[in-house]
Every structure is written in structure tokens, then in C-alpha cells.
Design a protein around this motif. Structure first.
Motif, PDB file in Angstrom:
ATOM      1  N   HIS A 285       0.797  -1.223   0.000  1.00 55.14           N
ATOM      2  CA  HIS A 285       0.000   0.000   0.000  1.00 55.14           C
ATOM      3  C   HIS A 285       0.836   1.283   0.000  1.00 55.14           C
ATOM      4  CE1 HIS A 285      -3.701   2.059   0.362  1.00 55.14           C
ATOM      5  NE2 HIS A 285      -3.301   2.709   1.432  1.00 55.14           N
ATOM      6  N   ASN A 286       1.906   1.294   0.787  1.00 55.83           N
ATOM      7  CA  ASN A 286       2.692   2.535   0.894  1.00 55.83           C
ATOM      8  C   ASN A 286       4.054   2.460   0.218  1.00 55.83           C
ATOM      9  OD1 ASN A 286       0.991   4.392   2.395  1.00 55.83           O
ATOM     10  ND2 ASN A 286       1.078   2.814   3.997  1.00 55.83           N
ATOM     11  N   ASN A 287       4.195   1.493  -0.678  1.00 51.67           N
ATOM     12  CA  ASN A 287       5.432   1.357  -1.457  1.00 51.67           C
ATOM     13  C   ASN A 287       6.679   1.139  -0.583  1.00 51.67           C
ATOM     14  OD1 ASN A 287       6.890   1.116  -3.791  1.00 51.67           O
ATOM     15  ND2 ASN A 287       7.170   3.312  -4.086  1.00 51.67           N
ATOM     16  N   TYR A 288       6.501   0.497   0.565  1.00 53.35           N
ATOM     17  CA  TYR A 288       7.673   0.162   1.379  1.00 53.35           C
ATOM     18  C   TYR A 288       8.392  -1.040   0.774  1.00 53.35           C
ATOM     19  CZ  TYR A 288       5.196   2.856   4.975  1.00 53.35           C
ATOM     20  OH  TYR A 288       4.537   3.839   5.652  1.00 53.35           O
ATOM     21  N   ALA A 289       9.668  -1.199   1.133  1.00 55.92           N
ATOM     22  CA  ALA A 289      10.343  -2.474   0.868  1.00 55.92           C
ATOM     23  C   ALA A 289       9.952  -3.421   1.995  1.00 55.92           C
ATOM     24  CB  ALA A 289      11.845  -2.275   0.839  1.00 55.92           C
ATOM     25  N   VAL A 290       9.935  -4.711   1.701  1.00 55.27           N
ATOM     26  CA  VAL A 290       9.496  -5.687   2.710  1.00 55.27           C
ATOM     27  C   VAL A 290      10.516  -6.811   2.815  1.00 55.27           C
ATOM     28  CG1 VAL A 290       7.659  -7.316   3.354  1.00 55.27           C
ATOM     29  CG2 VAL A 290       7.066  -5.227   2.094  1.00 55.27           C
ATOM     30  N   CYS A 291      10.763  -7.274   4.051  1.00 50.94           N
ATOM     31  CA  CYS A 291      11.470  -8.553   4.194  1.00 50.94           C
ATOM     32  C   CYS A 291      10.756  -9.323   5.295  1.00 50.94           C
ATOM     33  CB  CYS A 291      12.941  -8.368   4.519  1.00 50.94           C
ATOM     34  SG  CYS A 291      13.226  -7.470   6.002  1.00 50.94           S
ATOM     35  N   ASP A 292      10.751 -10.644   5.208  1.00 57.26           N
ATOM     36  CA  ASP A 292       9.980 -11.381   6.208  1.00 57.26           C
ATOM     37  C   ASP A 292      10.893 -11.882   7.327  1.00 57.26           C
ATOM     38  OD1 ASP A 292      11.086 -13.818   5.514  1.00 57.26           O
ATOM     39  OD2 ASP A 292       9.373 -14.483   4.323  1.00 57.26           O
ATOM     40  N   THR A 293      10.306 -12.637   8.251  1.00 57.98           N
ATOM     41  CA  THR A 293      11.062 -12.995   9.460  1.00 57.98           C
ATOM     42  C   THR A 293      11.582 -14.432   9.443  1.00 57.98           C
ATOM     43  OG1 THR A 293       8.927 -13.481  10.498  1.00 57.98           O
ATOM     44  CG2 THR A 293       9.936 -11.372  11.049  1.00 57.98           C
ATOM     45  N   ARG A 294      11.499 -15.104   8.276  1.00 61.30           N
ATOM     46  CA  ARG A 294      12.029 -16.468   8.246  1.00 61.30           C
ATOM     47  C   ARG A 294      13.543 -16.460   8.153  1.00 61.30           C
ATOM     48  NH1 ARG A 294       8.656 -19.039   3.601  1.00 61.30           N
ATOM     49  NH2 ARG A 294       8.773 -16.894   2.912  1.00 61.30           N
ATOM     50  N   PHE A 295      14.167 -17.599   8.402  1.00 62.13           N
ATOM     51  CA  PHE A 295      15.627 -17.679   8.340  1.00 62.13           C
ATOM     52  C   PHE A 295      16.100 -17.452   6.896  1.00 62.13           C
ATOM     53  CE2 PHE A 295      19.685 -19.899   8.066  1.00 62.13           C
ATOM     54  CZ  PHE A 295      20.361 -19.247   9.072  1.00 62.13           C
ATOM     55  N   ILE A 296      15.493 -18.166   5.958  1.00 59.18           N
ATOM     56  CA  ILE A 296      15.764 -17.878   4.540  1.00 59.18           C
ATOM     57  C   ILE A 296      14.663 -16.919   4.106  1.00 59.18           C
ATOM     58  CG2 ILE A 296      16.008 -18.834   2.208  1.00 59.18           C
ATOM     59  CD1 ILE A 296      17.957 -20.311   3.835  1.00 59.18           C
ATOM     60  N   ILE A 297      15.013 -15.650   4.046  1.00 59.66           N
ATOM     61  CA  ILE A 297      13.962 -14.634   3.925  1.00 59.66           C
ATOM     62  C   ILE A 297      13.465 -14.459   2.490  1.00 59.66           C
ATOM     63  CG2 ILE A 297      14.698 -13.261   5.917  1.00 59.66           C
ATOM     64  CD1 ILE A 297      15.989 -11.309   3.889  1.00 59.66           C
TER      65      ILE A 297
END
Ligand SMILES: Cc1cc2nc3c(=O)[nH]c(=O)nc-3n(C[C@H](O)[C@H](O)[C@H](O)COP(=O)(O)OP(=O)(O)OC[C@H]3O[C@@H](n4cnc5c(N)ncnc54)[C@H](O)[C@@H]3O)c2cc1C
Length: 440
Positions: A285-297
Motif C-alpha cells: 500500500h505505501n510502497n515500502y520495501a518488505v522482508c519477512d522474518t524467516r531464516f531464509i527470507i
């Protein structure tokens, strides 16, 4: 067992092509190493560590030459996820336990400065690299919200940091149009950029400053002499008073067994066809970059022309995947099934250097004539932008800040590939399994 038939820097020939390469003209330096050279400083590696070292050192009046095995930005600096994040790869609570409060606080300050340094280079030099504010950690696990909350409050209380915003399950759904996330932590002090545009923008300044940039010039060996280092390239040599080695995951055996400190890991990225601004805003929605919380992200963001640039999936052998598109695409449609039918225009990968403690390794060799920095562990975009400044300070006799990295102890795994790859691979298998169990 035979590993590394090819040098790591030679291993990108099997890709369809990177979005970044298509987004900007290559530097194509005219300099050719056709004769032997005497120089103050020779830099090896044309990524951000090398280029910011060249910039800072030439600003201080040294004569500088940079040798890059392929093209400027051929390594991770021209291939990465573009997330310009503060801090280190590990959080402050871990760093305090491992290094003590004072050292951890100094590293925190350097992490903030690293992003500021990149922003200032972008602004001062008018580099158009599509800078956007905000990096969002997307929580895949039930207890992530609690962990995010602890981190936010800890940093507020102990570091006076108020750049975080936390999202619960309902709120994260309004940020990212995916069913898989359970919470989120937004960092408003972090940014995302087109990293190759940034790097090429900086390299153009080097040309104006008469720094010699020798592309397609791999350094084959380094020989220590009393007052200089002899840098051996294919046909010619460079006699340099000092050498900076900035090869990160592509180092191989140039510094003998120094590369035992890290594991070179190949990570892969794809870019969709342009989705248009409207559709992109529906997805993030706000054009952020995203990374998730898994070990292999998984990590992703939108490009300047509204393609989803999606990175995720790693391989640990010394060979690049011949065809990585499907490998990453499968991960992408698990997060965004609604994008299943969009075309993938680009697919590429890069090599990063992962240390056991996930912290960079800085150091000196050859009687303080050789300086190196590597091992950013997937969190090196901002830190490699700062590395050149710290290396320059060290070369000029002020080692205080360089030493904040140099004094960190690293585990070195001997017998190179024979042990390193199996040890890392089984550790990673364990974490993947742990992710899977927590995720279900
Ligand atoms: C797919 C991917 C995604 C990533 N995403 C992010 C992210 O979103 N955010 C983040 O912070 N970090 C990210 N990283 C990590 C980040 O890109 C690196 O930490 C950083 O770019 C390292 O910069 P560097 O200049 O030290 O090394 P590199 O950019 O890798 O440059 C090293 C250079 O040395 C050259 N070289 C090697 N050997 C020789 C030789 N013998 N002679 C001459 N030249 C040589 C290579 O060709 C290469 O160009 C990512 C990395 C990858 C691979």
C-alpha cells in the motif's frame, strides 16, 4: 571432491538478465591496464566497498586505481534487493550479549551513520537512484508481534530510537495484500533504492576525479614487498603503497584462507513485468520495501517502473543455478497468488558472504599495507557504503571506528569448501526445518 572450477566472479553467465542492468547504461570505463603502474592505493573490487573506498581516498589526495574482474556492479552491489537498512544483520539485544553494551551501542551508531552516509552521497551528487522511504519487517510467525514489540520498546528506552511503527494482524493486511503475515514492524529510518544506479552514479564521480577504473581486470595474486604490494593482473602489474581488498562473497583465494571466515551463498531475484502504480499500491500500500522474518527470507519491493522485484531462495553449492526463475517464482506466488499470471521479465542472482556471527569482518594484512572488509551477511548495502569512509580513516591513522569492526572475533572454518559447505548447509537445513515447524 573438486569445488570452484570457476572463480565466483565468473559465475553469472547463466542468467536471463538483471532488471538493474536494463535500467541504466553500464559505466564502460575507458581505462585499460596496458602498462605497469605505480600508485598510492590499489582497490580490488568494483562494488560499493571498493567504490566508496576509492571515492574517500581520492578525496584525501591519494592516487587511486581500481581493478574490477568484470564490470562495475557485477557483484552483489549491482544485484541486490535494494534495501538500505540501518543496524547490523543481528539485533541490538544479541549484539549487547555478544559484544557488551558499549561496543553494541557504537555499532548501532555506525549502522545509523551508514544510511545517512548513503543518503548524503545520493543528495550531494544528485544521483537518481529512485530513493523511497520505509522498510517493513513482515512477521510470518505467531510470536513475531511480541518480538517486534520488545524490540521497539527496547530501542526506544535504551537507544532513544523512535523510527519504528508496529502493526498487528489486521493492520499488516492493510499494508501488504497477502494472507501469510501475522504482524509487521516498519522502520522509517530505512529506505530502498535501485542499487546499481547508486553505484554507477558514484563511479562516474571517480572518473571525474581521475581515479583509474580498470574493468575486466581480475587481480590474480598479491605479493608483499617491504614498501609496496605488487598487484599481479593478467598482463601487467601495479605497484601500490597500499591495497584495499573489497571482493566480499567473490573473494575466493585471493587472500589465501581469509575466505574461511565466511560462506559464499547464492541468492536469487526476479522482476515481474510492470504492474502499474495502481496495482502496485494494491500489493504494497505505501510502497515500502518488505522482508519477512524467516531464516531464509523473502524480500521484495517495487521498482521505479512498478515491477515487483522479489528475492528469495538460496543455494549453497559453489555453482549458480542454471535456471532460477521458477525457483523464486514459486516463493513469490505463495505470498501473492494473485500475481500468478504476471510475466517474469528478469531473473538473476548474486553471491553474498555470510559469517557465522552475521557481522562484517574488517582487517589488515601485510604489515598494515593491505586492508579488507567483507562478510556483511546480506545486510551490506548501507554498511558497504560506509566501509570506504572507515577504511580511509584507518589508512590516515585514525583506527578507532575501523576497529569497531576489526576487533569482532570471527570463527574461521578450515579446509575451505571441504568442510565449510557441508557445515553451513546442515546448519541451514536445521533453521529451514525450524521455520517450517514454527510456520505451520
Ligand atoms: C541477491 C542479493 C540481495 C541482497 N539484498 C540486500 C539488501 O536488500 N540489502 C542489503 O543491505 N544487502 C543486500 N545484499 C548484500 C549486499 O549487496 C552486499 O553486502 C554488498 O553489496 C557488498 O558490497 P561489496 O562491494 O563489498 O561486494 P560486491 O558488490 O560483491 O563486489 C565485489 C566485487 O569484487 C570483484 N572481484 C572479486 N574478485 C576479484 C579479483 N580477483 N579481482 C578484481 N575484482 C574482483 C567482483 O567481480 C565484484 O564486482 C544482497 C546481496 C545479494 C547477492
Amino acid at each position: 571432491m573438486i569445488f570452484n572450477k570457476k572463480n565466483t566472479y565468473e559465475q553469472h553467465d547463466n542468467e536471463i538478465g538483471s532488471f538493474y542492468k536494463s535500467s541504466i547504461k553500464p559505466l564502460n570505463s575507458n581505462d585499460k591496464l596496458n602498462e605497469d603502474l605505480n600508485i598510492d592505493i590499489c582497490i580490488i573490487g568494483g562494488g560499493l566497498t571498493g567504490v566508496t573506498s576509492a571515492l574517500n581516498l581520492s578525496n584525501k589526495g591519494y592516487s587511486v586505481a581500481l581493478c574490477e574482474a568484470r564490470k562495475i556492479g557485477s557483484g552483489a552491489s549491482g544485484r541486490n534487493g535494494g534495501q538500505l537498512g540501518i543496524g547490523m544483520r543481528k539485533d541490538q539485544i544479541y549484539l549487547e550479549k555478544k559484544l557488551g553494551k558499549i561496543h553494541a551501542k557504537d555499532l548501532w551508531d555506525l549502522g545509523l551513520e551508514a544510511v545517512e552516509e548513503c543518503l548524503s552521497l545520493i543528495k550531494k551528487n544528485n544521483i537518481d537512484c529512485s530513493l523511497v522511504n520505509g522498510v517493513l519487517s513482515a512477521g510470518c510467525f505467531n510470536n513475531d508481534f511480541k518480538e517486534f514489540d520488545i524490540e521497539l520498546n527496547y530501542l526506544l528506552k535504551n537507544y532513544n530510537f523512535n523510527g519504528y511503527k508496529i502493526f498487528n494482524k489486521n493492520e499488516i493486511k492493510h499494508q501488504i495484500s497477502s494472507d501469510i503475515y501475522k504482524s509487521g514492524l516498519l522502520n522509517l529510518n530505512s529506505y530502498h533504492i535501485n542499487p546499481l544506479k547508486f553505484l554507477i552514479g558514484l563511479s562516474k564521480i571517480l572518473i571525474k576525479k581521475n581515479v583509474k577504473i580498470f574493468e575486466n581486470t581480475p587481480v590474480l595474486s598479491l605479493v608483499d614487498h617491504k614498501d609496496y604490494i605488487k598487484v599481479n593482473c593478467k598482463k601487467n602489474t601495479i605497484k601500490a603503497k597500499k591495497v584495499v581488498v573489497a571482493c566480499n562473497g567473490y573473494l575466493d583465494n585471493l587472500l589465501n584462507n581469509k575466505s574461511n571466515i565466511f560462506m559464499p551463498i547464492n541468492n536469487y531475484v526476479i522482476a515481474t513485468e510492470p504492474l502499474g502504480k495502481e496495482k502496485a499500491k494494491e500489493i504494497i500500500h505505501n510502497n515500502y520495501a518488505v522482508c519477512d522474518t524467516r531464516f531464509i527470507i523473502d524480500y521484495y519491493r517495487f521498482s521505479e517502473d512498478w515491477r515487483l522485484i522479489f528475492g528469495g531462495g538460496e543455494t549453497f553449492s559453489s555453482y549458480f543455478l542454471k535456471e532460477s526463475k521458477d525457483f523464486v517464482h514459486k516463493r513469490m506466488i505463495k505470498v501473492f497468488p494473485q500475481l500468478k499470471n504476471y510475466k517474469i521479465d528478469f531473473s538473476w542472482g548474486g553471491t553474498l558472504a555470510i559469517t557465522v556471527n552475521r557481522l562484517p569482518s574488517f582487517g589488515i594484512m601485510m604489515n598494515e599495507k593491505l586492508f579488507y572488509a567483507f562478510g556483511y551477511s546480506g545486510h551490506g548495502l548501507a554498511l558497504s557504503g560506509l566501509a570506504g569512509k572507515l577504511i580511509t580513516e584507518k589508512i590516515q591513522g585514525n583506527d578507532e571506528r575501523f576497529n569497531l569492526f576489526a576487533k569482532i572475533k570471527h570463527i574461521s572454518i578450515p579446509a575451505a569448501n571441504l568442510f565449510r559447505r557441508p557445515i553451513y548447509s546442515s546448519a541451514i537445513f536445521y533453521y529451514k526445518l525450524r521455520d517450517l515447524i514454527n510456520y505451520l
